[in-house]
Design a protein around this motif. Structure first.
Motif, PDB file in Angstrom:
ATOM      1  N   HIS A   1       1.003  -0.937  -0.207  1.00 19.47           N
ATOM      2  CA  HIS A   1      -0.305   0.201   0.675  1.00 19.47           C
ATOM      3  C   HIS A   1       0.929   1.142  -0.214  1.00 19.47           C
ATOM      4  CE1 HIS A   1      -3.032  -2.874   0.871  1.00 19.47           C
ATOM      5  NE2 HIS A   1      -2.513  -3.329   1.494  1.00 19.47           N
TER       6      HIS A   1
ATOM      7  N   HIS B   1       2.608  -7.264   4.423  1.00 20.30           N
ATOM      8  CA  HIS B   1       0.725  -7.137   4.679  1.00 20.30           C
ATOM      9  C   HIS B   1       0.416  -6.992   6.214  1.00 20.30           C
ATOM     10  CE1 HIS B   1       0.083  -5.593   0.627  1.00 20.30           C
ATOM     11  NE2 HIS B   1       1.242  -6.736   0.017  1.00 20.30           N
TER      12      HIS B   1
ATOM     13  N   GLU C   1      -2.686   0.100   7.201  1.00 17.51           N
ATOM     14  CA  GLU C   1      -1.506  -0.429   6.978  1.00 17.51           C
ATOM     15  C   GLU C   1      -0.088   0.041   6.336  1.00 17.51           C
ATOM     16  OE1 GLU C   1      -3.287  -3.564   4.303  1.00 17.51           O
ATOM     17  OE2 GLU C   1      -1.661  -5.037   4.710  1.00 17.51           O
TER      18      GLU C   1
ATOM     19  N   GLU D   1      -6.889  -6.761  -1.719  1.00 17.05           N
ATOM     20  CA  GLU D   1      -5.300  -6.503  -1.846  1.00 17.05           C
ATOM     21  C   GLU D   1      -4.770  -5.983  -3.872  1.00 17.05           C
ATOM     22  OE1 GLU D   1      -3.416  -5.834   0.011  1.00 17.05           O
ATOM     23  OE2 GLU D   1      -3.871  -7.006   1.691  1.00 17.05           O
TER      24      GLU D   1
HETATM   25 ZN    ZN Z   1      -2.652  -5.508   2.545  1.00 14.70          ZN
END
Ligand code: ZN
Length: 288
Positions: free
Chosen positions: A65, A135, A81, A169
């Motif tokens: 991200h 992640h 995140e 995702e």
């Molecule tokens: Zn993620």
């Protein structure tokens, strides 16, 4: 020369006038490098700095991200995140730099937005031999799910949850409004599929190794290895995993993946697996 390399050579010789995508043999380990030409690529990230001793294999760590894509949010700290993945990526980088066994680069070292193919294209341009996208998970149904999960590429998801995760995702690219599916012409697809098959096997092997080497440092889910069609793992020629470090929706996981000590433990486990991976490969090369 690996089976894939031989098949590629045979295919290339059978196809006069093949488009610019051509396989190139890396003799020392049989890995195949394929130049992908994607005219629809919208942006091109700068090459990030590579740290570590020359001549060592390169590992690219991708902080998931970033920028306008925050990823999941921790219900306990309210942090996105994208911040946690960057901290984890930096912790892994520092651990690898200190060990001096591999070279390391990050796809991003600030709060920037990158679409999935930019992430692995950075790794391909730098000649990476391993790609790890970091992640943090979020379970929609409460706080009981906990532990790390490793995803490797498959066109068919291993289960419903893996399919949901891939949808979640992969959304990042929808944010940018790009369609990266079907980017290669059919004839190129055959060559890419062959190389990808070999990378997928190596990725699955690394997933097992990571669980073995790292489970002393942080917990994994019982079904720790899952398969999904994750766009970020689609570099055809680099073993790639997506590492979900733990659940932001579980209070214990959320605590350790956001704490410096927990992040150091995760980095140590990953560093040990990376070292074991390349040591194993060296032994294989020496035997062949
Ligand atoms: Zn993620």
């Amino acid at each position: 020369m690996s089976l894939v390399t031989m098949l590629l050579s045979a295919l290339i010789s059978l196809m006069p006038g093949l488009p610019p995508l051509v396989g190139e043999d890396k003799a020392e380990d049989g890995a195949v490098t394929i130049e992908l030409d994607d005219p629809r690529r919208q942006t091109r990230a700068d090459n990030p700095p590579v740290l570590g001793p020359a001549g060592r294999p390169l590992v690219v760590i991708d902080a998931g991200h970033g920028g306008r894509d925050p990823g999941a949010t921790s219900p306990y700290t309210g942090r996105p995140e994208k911040e946690i993945t960057l901290e984890l990526a930096r912790a892994i980088r520092d651990e690898l730099v200190a060990s001096r066994r591999v070279r390391v680069a990050l796809t991003r070292n600030d709060d920037r937005y990158l679409v999935h193919n930019e992430r692995y294209e950075v790794a391909r341009r730098l000649g990476a031999e391993l790609f790890i996208s970091v992640h943090a998970d979020a379970a929609p149904g409460g706080d009981t799910a906990h532990g790390a999960t490793i995803y490797t590429l498959s066109e068919v998801a291993s289960d419903r949850q893996a399919a949901l995760l891939a949808a979640q995702e992969n959304k990042s690219d929808i944010i940018a409004g790009v369609d990266l599916q079907g980017q290669a012409a059919d004839v190129n697809r055959i060559l890419i599929d062959l190389a990808q098959r070999e990378s997928m096997d190596a990725s699955a092997e690394f997933a097992r190794l990571l669980r073995r080497e790292a489970s002393a440092f942080f917990p994994f889910r019982p079904d720790y290895h899952r398969f999904a069609s994750l766009l970020v793992l689609k570099a055809p020629d680099i073993p790639s995993i997506l590492f979900e470090s733990g659940y932001l929706t579980n209070p214990r996981d959320a605590g350790y993946i956001q704490s410096p000590e927990g992040q150091r433990q995760i980095a140590t486990g990953i560093r040990r697996a990376i070292e074991a991976h390349f040591a194993r490969r060296l032994i294989r090369t020496a035997r062949s």
